[in-house]
Design a protein around this motif. Structure first.
Motif, PDB file in Angstrom:
ATOM      1  N   HIS A 193       0.827  -1.206   0.000  1.00  0.00           N
ATOM      2  CA  HIS A 193       0.000   0.000   0.000  1.00  0.00           C
ATOM      3  C   HIS A 193       0.864   1.259   0.000  1.00  0.00           C
ATOM      4  O   HIS A 193       0.566   2.243  -0.687  1.00  0.00           O
ATOM      5  CB  HIS A 193      -0.926  -0.017   1.218  1.00  0.00           C
ATOM      6  N   ARG A 196       2.078   1.822  -3.440  1.00  0.00           N
ATOM      7  CA  ARG A 196       1.030   2.376  -4.293  1.00  0.00           C
ATOM      8  C   ARG A 196       0.922   3.896  -4.104  1.00  0.00           C
ATOM      9  O   ARG A 196       0.805   4.649  -5.083  1.00  0.00           O
ATOM     10  CB  ARG A 196      -0.306   1.733  -3.966  1.00  0.00           C
ATOM     11  N   ALA A 232      -7.416   2.735  -4.137  1.00  0.00           N
ATOM     12  CA  ALA A 232      -6.305   1.883  -3.708  1.00  0.00           C
ATOM     13  C   ALA A 232      -5.089   2.661  -3.212  1.00  0.00           C
ATOM     14  O   ALA A 232      -4.543   2.348  -2.151  1.00  0.00           O
ATOM     15  CB  ALA A 232      -5.911   0.937  -4.846  1.00  0.00           C
ATOM     16  N   TYR A 237      -7.835   4.704   2.680  1.00  0.00           N
ATOM     17  CA  TYR A 237      -8.713   3.925   1.808  1.00  0.00           C
ATOM     18  C   TYR A 237      -9.777   3.171   2.597  1.00  0.00           C
ATOM     19  O   TYR A 237     -10.854   2.861   2.066  1.00  0.00           O
ATOM     20  CB  TYR A 237      -7.896   2.947   0.960  1.00  0.00           C
ATOM     21  N   GLU A 389      -6.031  -3.551  -7.439  1.00  0.00           N
ATOM     22  CA  GLU A 389      -7.102  -3.701  -6.468  1.00  0.00           C
ATOM     23  C   GLU A 389      -6.764  -2.925  -5.201  1.00  0.00           C
ATOM     24  O   GLU A 389      -5.589  -2.682  -4.910  1.00  0.00           O
ATOM     25  CB  GLU A 389      -7.297  -5.183  -6.113  1.00  0.00           C
ATOM     26  N   PRO A 390      -7.751  -2.507  -4.426  1.00  0.00           N
ATOM     27  CA  PRO A 390      -7.458  -1.817  -3.171  1.00  0.00           C
ATOM     28  C   PRO A 390      -6.591  -2.675  -2.252  1.00  0.00           C
ATOM     29  O   PRO A 390      -6.778  -3.882  -2.144  1.00  0.00           O
ATOM     30  CB  PRO A 390      -8.847  -1.574  -2.567  1.00  0.00           C
TER      31      PRO A 390
END
Length: 400
Positions: A193, A196, A232, A237, A389-390
């Motif tokens: 994460h 990202r 994401a 989130y 995808e998240p």
């Protein structure tokens, strides 16, 4: 400044004046000679006549010189007025237009006037104006070249960082399938994460520097997946609540820009609203496309903040995309680079973004996606290909 030929013109004007003065002077000399040679009784009248002629000659000479100087002064005044008008035209029209064209990307050699005449054929003021225009245009052109070079380098480096982070994210996804330990899996998910979010920042920097960090996707993606992908790379989130989306897909080239726009709007919504509140993402199919709503429950925007947000979202640099980096200076002390990124991407991708007030007093961002960027749902096997995808929640919490 006065042209060099003014002295020659004034010199030519002295000829007629000298001729007009010579005749009285000769007459005075003749009268004096006659008075000297005349008998004694006639000398006094002749002397007075010579004095009168001398006075008349002096008055005539003074009048002639006064007329000559008056004409010369009028000529000089007319020439000075012409030079002042030329300088005003240069400063008020020619110079701004020339520099504006150079700033838009034209080379200085293409915007400068025609070739100069041979040396000595151009008046000194005109030559000085030409040199000033050339120097200013070359200086602006050099400055633009250096800035464009720096922006290109920034965009390239940002795209490289983004590419490296995408590769790192893929490696972390592979490791998640290899390790079944919940603690290790949770650490890998948190790390993925973070990668990202860092990749989103690199994408935004590349966009503001005038680059295009997105690949050429061809296959359409369901709108539902695009909305989830937008949340994401956002720190908060888990606070994003998705409402059901219409059964429609986004065309391939529009997927990545729309995901990036939603990510920036969701990041702003979660960052500037209370941590215990949720951010709602909903969409509605309308006659001309789809309207996506990102609604938070924060304090909203005052008039100055709304004006600044509108400036960042809607300002368009048609010939100078690198100027987007200069639009981030906020007099209030905060930098909303996400809004600028969203505005640039919306303009490039034919989207429309607007900010308004939500029913609960927060901010409601609307993203309009026109029909030409939408299509029918693809086959299920191709619907989720290569779409992020998240990120799952940290270890100890179940993924939703």
């Amino acid at each position: 400044m006065v042209r060099d030929d003014s002295s020659s013109r004034s010199g030519r004007r002295t000829g007629p004046a000298g001729v007009r003065i010579a005749a009285p002077v000769l007459a005075v000399c003749g009268a004096a000679l006659t008075a000297a040679l005349a008998p004694a009784p006639s000398r006094a009248p002749l002397a007075w006549a010579a004095a009168g002629l001398l006075l008349a000659a002096a008055v005539a000479a003074l009048a002639a010189e006064t007329v000559r100087r008056g004409r010369l002064a009028a000529a000089l005044e007319e020439e000075l007025a012409g030079q002042l008008a030329a300088a005003g035209h240069l400063a008020g029209t020619v110079l701004p237009e020339t520099l504006a064209r150079v700033r838009e990307g034209e080379p200085p050699s293409a915007v400068l006037p025609g070739p100069p005449p041979a040396p000595g054929d151009e008046p000194p003021p005109a030559a000085a104006h030409r040199e000033l225009l050339r120097t200013a245009a070359e200086a602006v052109g050099e400055k633009r070249y250096r800035r464009d070079s720096a922006l290109r380098a920034t965009a390239q480096l940002a795209c490289r960082v983004q590419s490296g982070l995408d590769g790192l994210r893929e490696d972390l996804t592979t490791l998640q399938y290899r390790h079944g330990d919940p603690d290790v899996l949770g650490d890998l998910m948190r790390l993925e994460h973070t990668v990202r979010m860092t990749a989103r920042a690199a994408t935004g920097l590349a966009v503001l520097a005038g680059g295009d960090p997105f690949g050429q996707r061809r296959t359409p993606v369901p709108l539902h997946d695009v909305l989830r992908a937008g949340g994401a790379p956002v720190a908060g989130y888990l606070r994003v609540e998705h409402r059901p989306a219409p059964e429609i897909a986004v065309t391939g080239p529009a997927v990545e820009p729309l995901v990036a726009v939603l990510a920036e709007l969701l990041d702003n919504a979660t960052r500037w609203s209370p941590q215990h509140t949720t951010v709602t993402v909903s969409c509605e199919e309308i006659a001309s496309g789809v309207e996506i709503s990102v609604e938070d429950r924060g304090r909203g925007l005052d008039e100055e903040a709304r004006r600044r947000a509108g400036f960042l979202l809607h300002r368009v640099h048609r010939s100078d995309p690198g100027a987007d980096l200069a639009d981030l200076a906020d007099p209030g002390g905060s930098v909303r680079s996400g809004l600028r990124v969203a505005g640039v991407l919306a303009h490039r991708g034919r989207l429309r973004v607007s900010l308004g007030r939500s029913v609960c007093g927060g901010v409601r961002a609307l993203v309009f996606v026109p029909h030409e960027l939408l299509t029918a749902l693809p086959e299920p096997a191709a619907g989720r290909a290569d779409l992020p995808e998240p990120a799952p929640p940290p270890a100890g919490r179940s993924a939703s």
